[in-house]
Design an enzyme around this catalytic site. Structure first.
Site, PDB file in Angstrom:
ATOM      1  N   ARG A   1       0.803  -1.209   0.000  1.00 36.53           N
ATOM      2  CA  ARG A   1       0.000   0.000   0.000  1.00 36.53           C
ATOM      3  C   ARG A   1       0.844   1.271   0.000  1.00 36.53           C
ATOM      4  NH1 ARG A   1      -3.904  -2.427   4.591  1.00 36.53           N
ATOM      5  NH2 ARG A   1      -1.835  -2.885   5.364  1.00 36.53           N
ATOM      6  N   ILE A   2       1.909   1.292   0.824  1.00 35.03           N
ATOM      7  CA  ILE A   2       2.755   2.481   0.870  1.00 35.03           C
ATOM      8  C   ILE A   2       3.611   2.566  -0.379  1.00 35.03           C
ATOM      9  CG2 ILE A   2       4.611   3.627   2.137  1.00 35.03           C
ATOM     10  CD1 ILE A   2       3.488   2.361   4.704  1.00 35.03           C
ATOM     11  N   ASP A  17       8.807  -6.918  -6.161  1.00 33.01           N
ATOM     12  CA  ASP A  17       7.884  -7.489  -5.183  1.00 33.01           C
ATOM     13  C   ASP A  17       7.439  -8.846  -5.699  1.00 33.01           C
ATOM     14  OD1 ASP A  17       5.707  -8.207  -3.502  1.00 33.01           O
ATOM     15  OD2 ASP A  17       5.400  -6.088  -3.004  1.00 33.01           O
ATOM     16  N   GLU A  29      16.084   1.087  18.061  1.00 29.65           N
ATOM     17  CA  GLU A  29      15.422   2.368  18.334  1.00 29.65           C
ATOM     18  C   GLU A  29      14.952   2.410  19.782  1.00 29.65           C
ATOM     19  OE1 GLU A  29      12.260   2.997  15.553  1.00 29.65           O
ATOM     20  OE2 GLU A  29      13.575   3.085  13.816  1.00 29.65           O
ATOM     21  N   HIS A  35      12.302   8.174  13.100  1.00 29.80           N
ATOM     22  CA  HIS A  35      11.110   7.360  12.875  1.00 29.80           C
ATOM     23  C   HIS A  35       9.854   8.231  12.870  1.00 29.80           C
ATOM     24  CE1 HIS A  35       9.537   2.982  13.263  1.00 29.80           C
ATOM     25  NE2 HIS A  35       8.716   3.713  12.549  1.00 29.80           N
ATOM     26  N   ALA A  79       4.952   7.913  10.776  1.00 28.86           N
ATOM     27  CA  ALA A  79       3.547   8.033  11.178  1.00 28.86           C
ATOM     28  C   ALA A  79       3.292   9.273  12.022  1.00 28.86           C
ATOM     29  CB  ALA A  79       3.127   6.798  11.960  1.00 28.86           C
TER      30      ALA A  79
END
Length: 529
Positions: free
Chosen positions: A151-152, A171, A261, A279, A282
């Site tokens: 999707r991204i 992919d 992280e 990061h 989002a």
């Protein structure tokens, strides 16, 4: 009536609270603080988290009433999904909440690396006008390799195509036809690495993708290539990338995610040609709000007893509105089956016939299993762990569908074989505009009895006086009959009486009825628990 309790363990948008609505008791805690989380989670029905709260075996063991873990975001690294499944706890996330934000950040990093935006900004703010040093490259007519066309990846491909770039992709799970519809050329990974001027990674982190863009891959790329990773840390090997940058085999990089992280140290930080962000994929107001609202809606569905399309540990997918009313019916048929059988079958067939089979009714198999085990095990049974319970107890389950139903528009039959070879079956349907739940078959006997909280089934040899005897014994015990139906296969042969009553029938009364009518089988069903 006590409201279900929802614990919000991290800061979420006000829209999340609004989406939950007034039907829940809302509590708050600092989920990152274990000493605060563990007592707070003890009696809650659902917990909403982001990335700082760890829901592991310890937390799940402390949460005796927990039904849902809702992660307001995509990643689930901080949730032990396997342990939650065993505990019967649904895990939901918001898989599409941040896709636009993540795609836009990837494009931003790519532009920043192409035009040296970060070092030019730092130099100018430091008092140096270095216009010639930070000359960059255009995107027009360049080739961008999108590694992962999910999707991204698709959103990134669409946006970069608008810059006049040639988009190629790797992919293995996407067909050439699908790629063609997107205007993207599929290539083997090695060819993509060789041909691309820019490479942007959009894969999930798995054992297969960890280190995918590593030492060997970086030997194939153009020395002018710029690499972006805004997916998951570790897919691009940071050490191998640093070596390639140092040796001039890679021109630049944009990195939002890291193998460890949070981090403030990386060999990539040494390079002026590398743009790094902590990061932020989002981290937009819109993505956070979408994530909170999405999981709040999922919590409402889950605590309302419905399946959730965004549940990561429940199969079934999106449920058609036409299919939803049958979920409760099939679950009750599972409980009735267990009461009739007195044991878990080694094989169970969920046989669905009628017009409803135009839709995906696979969720009914889960509903049947949930009902089957609800009165068998002490632990909480849910749509999550019911298949696991079946597997552990050697119960094989299959779903059969047939568009033709003889006596009803739709009918569902649970048919099972016990370990001793005995076969047990119960059939049900929904009738009328009010969709009344009815049992329409038991062990080959045809009947039509509305499902009630308290039911009883007696098998005996057909002869006069049985109905009167059953009514008398129940009357003497002050048990009121709501409905009664007799079914038989032949006059004077095996017969079945099905009862609905207003209250549970004590064991002694059941025994008395069985003795007086010479019953070969006495089964009671209590659905009030």
């Amino acid at each position: 009536m006590t409201k279900p309790v929802v614990l919000i363990a991290e800061e979420l948008s006000p829209a999340t609270i609004d989406a939950l609505g007034p039907d829940f008791e809302i509590r708050h805690c600092d989920g990152a603080d274990r000493s605060e989380l563990l007592p707070a989670i003890a009696d809650v029905d659902a917990v909403l988290i982001r990335s700082a709260t760890k829901i592991d075996e310890e937390a799940l063991a402390a949460a005796k009433n927990l039904k849902v873990v809702a992660r307001a975001g995509v990643g689930l690294d901080n949730v032990d999904v396997k342990a939650a499944t065993v505990a019967g706890v649904m895990v939901v996330n918001a898989p599409t909440s941040n896709i636009t934000s993540a795609a836009e950040l990837a494009v931003g990093l790519l532009l920043a690396t192409a035009r040296n935006i970060a070092p030019a900004n730092e130099a100018l703010k430091g008092g140096a006008w270095k216009r010639s040093k930070y000359a960059g490259v255009e995107l027009l007519d360049k080739t961008v390799g999108v590694v992962g066309l999910g999707r991204i990846g698709v959103l990134v491909a669409e946006r970069l195509a608008a810059f006049g770039m040639k988009v190629v992709a790797y992919d293995p799970y996407v067909s050439a036809a699908r790629a063609g519809q997107l205007g993207v050329q599929l290539l083997p990974l090695e060819d993509l690495l060789r041909e691309s001027d820019f490479i942007t990674v959009h894969l999930p982190k798995t054992p297969e993708t960890l280190g995918l863009i590593g030492e060997e891959a970086l030997k194939l790329v153009k020395p002018s290539v710029r690499i972006v990773n805004a997916a998951r840390g570790g897919i691009v090997d940071e050490q191998a990338l640093a070596v390639a940058l140092k040796e001039g085999r890679v021109a630049g990089a944009g990195i939002d995610v890291f193998a460890k992280e949070p981090t403030t140290e990386s060999p990539l930080f040494e390079f002026e040609s590398v743009v790094v962000t902590p990061h932020l994929g989002a981290s937009t107001d819109e993505a956070q709000e979408k994530a909170g609202v999405a999981v709040a809606r999922s919590v409402r569905l889950a605590l309302g007893g419905e399946l959730v399309p965004d549940a990561v540990n429940v199969s079934g997918g999106v449920i058609a509105e036409e299919v939803r009313p049958g979920i409760a019916l099939v679950e009750k048929l599972g409980r009735i089956f267990t009461a009739l059988a007195g044991a878990v079958p080694t094989q169970l067939t969920v046989d669905v016939k009628g017009e409803i089979t135009e839709y995906d009714v696979s969720v009914w198999k889960l509903a049947a299993l949930k009902g089957l085990f609800q009165d068998v095990v002490e632990d909480q049974v849910s749509y999550v762990n019911a298949p696991l319970l079946a597997q552990e107890r050697g119960c094989e389950v299959r779903l059969l569908t047939d568009p033709v139903a003889e006596d009803f528009r739709n009918v569902t039959t649970l048919r099972g074989t016990l370990a001793d070879g005995t076969e047990v079956s119960v059939a049900g349907t929904l009738t009328g505009p009010r969709l009344v739940e009815k049992v329409v078959g038991v062990n080959g006997f045809d009947l039509e009895v509305p499902i009630s909280e308290h039911m009883a089934f007696f098998t005996y040899v057909d002869r006069p006086g049985i109905i009167g005897t059953v009514g008398r014994v129940l009357g003497e015990a002050d048990i009121n009959i709501g409905g009664m139906q007799v079914a038989r296969k032949a006059q004077g042969g095996a017969a079945l009486v099905a009862l609905t009553v207003d209250s549970a029938i004590p064991a002694g009364v059941l025994s008395d009825i069985g003795t007086e009518i010479g019953a070969s089988g006495v089964k009671v069903v209590d659905l009030d628990g």
